[in-house]
Structures are given as structure tokens and as C-alpha cells.
Design a protein around this motif. Structure first.
Motif, mmCIF file in Angstrom:
data_model
loop_
_atom_site.group_PDB
_atom_site.id
_atom_site.type_symbol
_atom_site.label_atom_id
_atom_site.label_comp_id
_atom_site.label_asym_id
_atom_site.label_seq_id
_atom_site.Cartn_x
_atom_site.Cartn_y
_atom_site.Cartn_z
ATOM 1 N N PHE A 1 0.795 -1.221 0.000
ATOM 2 C CA PHE A 1 0.000 0.000 0.000
ATOM 3 C C PHE A 1 0.830 1.276 0.000
ATOM 4 O O PHE A 1 0.290 2.373 -0.052
ATOM 5 N N GLY A 2 2.151 1.164 0.061
ATOM 6 C CA GLY A 2 3.022 2.332 -0.014
ATOM 7 C C GLY A 2 2.848 3.304 1.136
ATOM 8 O O GLY A 2 2.999 4.506 0.963
ATOM 9 N N MET A 3 2.539 2.790 2.300
ATOM 10 C CA MET A 3 2.309 3.655 3.461
ATOM 11 C C MET A 3 3.533 3.682 4.360
ATOM 12 O O MET A 3 4.206 2.668 4.534
ATOM 13 N N ASP A 4 3.802 4.842 4.926
ATOM 14 C CA ASP A 4 4.827 4.951 5.952
ATOM 15 C C ASP A 4 4.190 4.606 7.286
ATOM 16 O O ASP A 4 3.102 5.086 7.605
ATOM 17 N N ILE A 5 4.866 3.761 8.048
ATOM 18 C CA ILE A 5 4.352 3.350 9.349
ATOM 19 C C ILE A 5 5.346 3.792 10.408
ATOM 20 O O ILE A 5 6.536 3.497 10.296
ATOM 21 N N PRO A 6 4.893 4.515 11.430
ATOM 22 C CA PRO A 6 5.827 4.937 12.482
ATOM 23 C C PRO A 6 6.412 3.718 13.191
ATOM 24 O O PRO A 6 5.754 2.686 13.327
ATOM 25 N N VAL A 7 7.650 3.839 13.626
ATOM 26 C CA VAL A 7 8.302 2.731 14.327
ATOM 27 C C VAL A 7 8.165 2.861 15.840
ATOM 28 O O VAL A 7 8.421 1.912 16.570
ATOM 29 N N SER A 8 7.761 4.047 16.299
ATOM 30 C CA SER A 8 7.504 4.224 17.727
ATOM 31 C C SER A 8 6.519 5.367 17.931
ATOM 32 O O SER A 8 6.398 6.258 17.097
ATOM 33 N N CYS A 9 5.826 5.269 19.056
ATOM 34 C CA CYS A 9 4.849 6.285 19.420
ATOM 35 C C CYS A 9 4.692 6.222 20.940
ATOM 36 O O CYS A 9 4.533 5.132 21.497
ATOM 37 N N PRO A 10 4.771 7.365 21.613
ATOM 38 C CA PRO A 10 4.665 7.345 23.066
ATOM 39 C C PRO A 10 3.413 6.607 23.550
ATOM 40 O O PRO A 10 2.335 6.758 22.986
ATOM 41 N N ALA A 11 3.592 5.763 24.530
ATOM 42 C CA ALA A 11 2.516 5.017 25.195
ATOM 43 C C ALA A 11 1.861 3.955 24.310
ATOM 44 O O ALA A 11 0.795 3.444 24.643
ATOM 45 N N VAL A 12 2.476 3.628 23.178
ATOM 46 C CA VAL A 12 1.945 2.579 22.304
ATOM 47 C C VAL A 12 3.024 1.506 22.168
ATOM 48 O O VAL A 12 4.145 1.797 21.782
ATOM 49 N N PRO A 13 2.692 0.256 22.470
ATOM 50 C CA PRO A 13 3.674 -0.819 22.311
ATOM 51 C C PRO A 13 4.147 -0.911 20.854
ATOM 52 O O PRO A 13 3.333 -0.836 19.927
ATOM 53 N N ASP A 14 5.445 -1.043 20.650
ATOM 54 C CA ASP A 14 6.016 -1.050 19.299
ATOM 55 C C ASP A 14 5.382 -2.100 18.394
ATOM 56 O O ASP A 14 5.155 -1.852 17.211
ATOM 57 N N HIS A 15 5.072 -3.287 18.942
ATOM 58 C CA HIS A 15 4.528 -4.348 18.087
ATOM 59 C C HIS A 15 3.170 -3.988 17.488
ATOM 60 O O HIS A 15 2.800 -4.490 16.437
ATOM 61 N N VAL A 16 2.432 -3.100 18.138
ATOM 62 C CA VAL A 16 1.127 -2.693 17.623
ATOM 63 C C VAL A 16 1.285 -1.865 16.341
ATOM 64 O O VAL A 16 0.401 -1.822 15.503
ATOM 65 N N LEU A 17 2.435 -1.244 16.184
ATOM 66 C CA LEU A 17 2.673 -0.411 15.010
ATOM 67 C C LEU A 17 3.063 -1.237 13.775
ATOM 68 O O LEU A 17 3.166 -0.697 12.680
ATOM 69 N N LEU A 18 3.283 -2.505 13.968
ATOM 70 C CA LEU A 18 3.574 -3.405 12.855
ATOM 71 C C LEU A 18 2.292 -4.163 12.540
ATOM 72 O O LEU A 18 1.888 -5.054 13.286
#
Length: 66
Positions: free
Chosen positions: A3-20
Motif C-alpha cells: 500500500f506504499g504507506m509509511d508506518i511509524p516505528v515508535s509512538c509514546p505510550a503505544v507498544p512497538d509491536h502494535v505499530l507493525l
């Protein structure tokens, strides 16, 4: 990549695995199958609108390699 989307690798108060996105599925294979299926459905549906859309927009659609 599909889909050609940029996905953040970290976000305060969000577990990293949720961003994958695939990490939230039981199976990465199933995630990949569904992502490819969704991309195909989008591409097939978009055909009806493609003639009235700028080339830049048409090129921004999903990329299906398989």
C-alpha cells in the motif's frame, strides 16, 4: 510495501509491536494473503474511476507483486 504507506516505528505510550500491522495477526502469512486480497479488490474496483483521475493518483494505488 503493498500500500506504499509509511508506518511509524515508535509512538509514546503505544507498544512497538502494535505499530507493525502483521504483528497483530496470528499468522504473518494470513496477514499477507489478506493484504494482497484487499489490494486486488481495490485495484479491480478502481478501474471504474481511473479514467477521471490524475495519473499521479492512479500511480499511488497498491502494488501487487504476486
Amino acid at each position: 510495501p503493498i500500500f506504499g504507506m509509511d508506518i511509524p516505528v515508535s509512538c509514546p505510550a503505544v507498544p512497538d509491536h502494535v505499530l507493525l500491522p502483521w504483528a497483530t495477526w496470528k499468522s504473518r502469512e494470513e496477514y499477507n494473503r489478506k493484504a494482497t486480497e484487499l489490494a486486488r479488490q481495490f485495484s479491480e474496483n478502481f478501474v471504474q474511476y481511473a479514467a477521471g483521475v490524475d495519473e499521479k493518483i492512479r500511480q499511488a494505488g497498491p502494488v501487487i507483486n504476486s
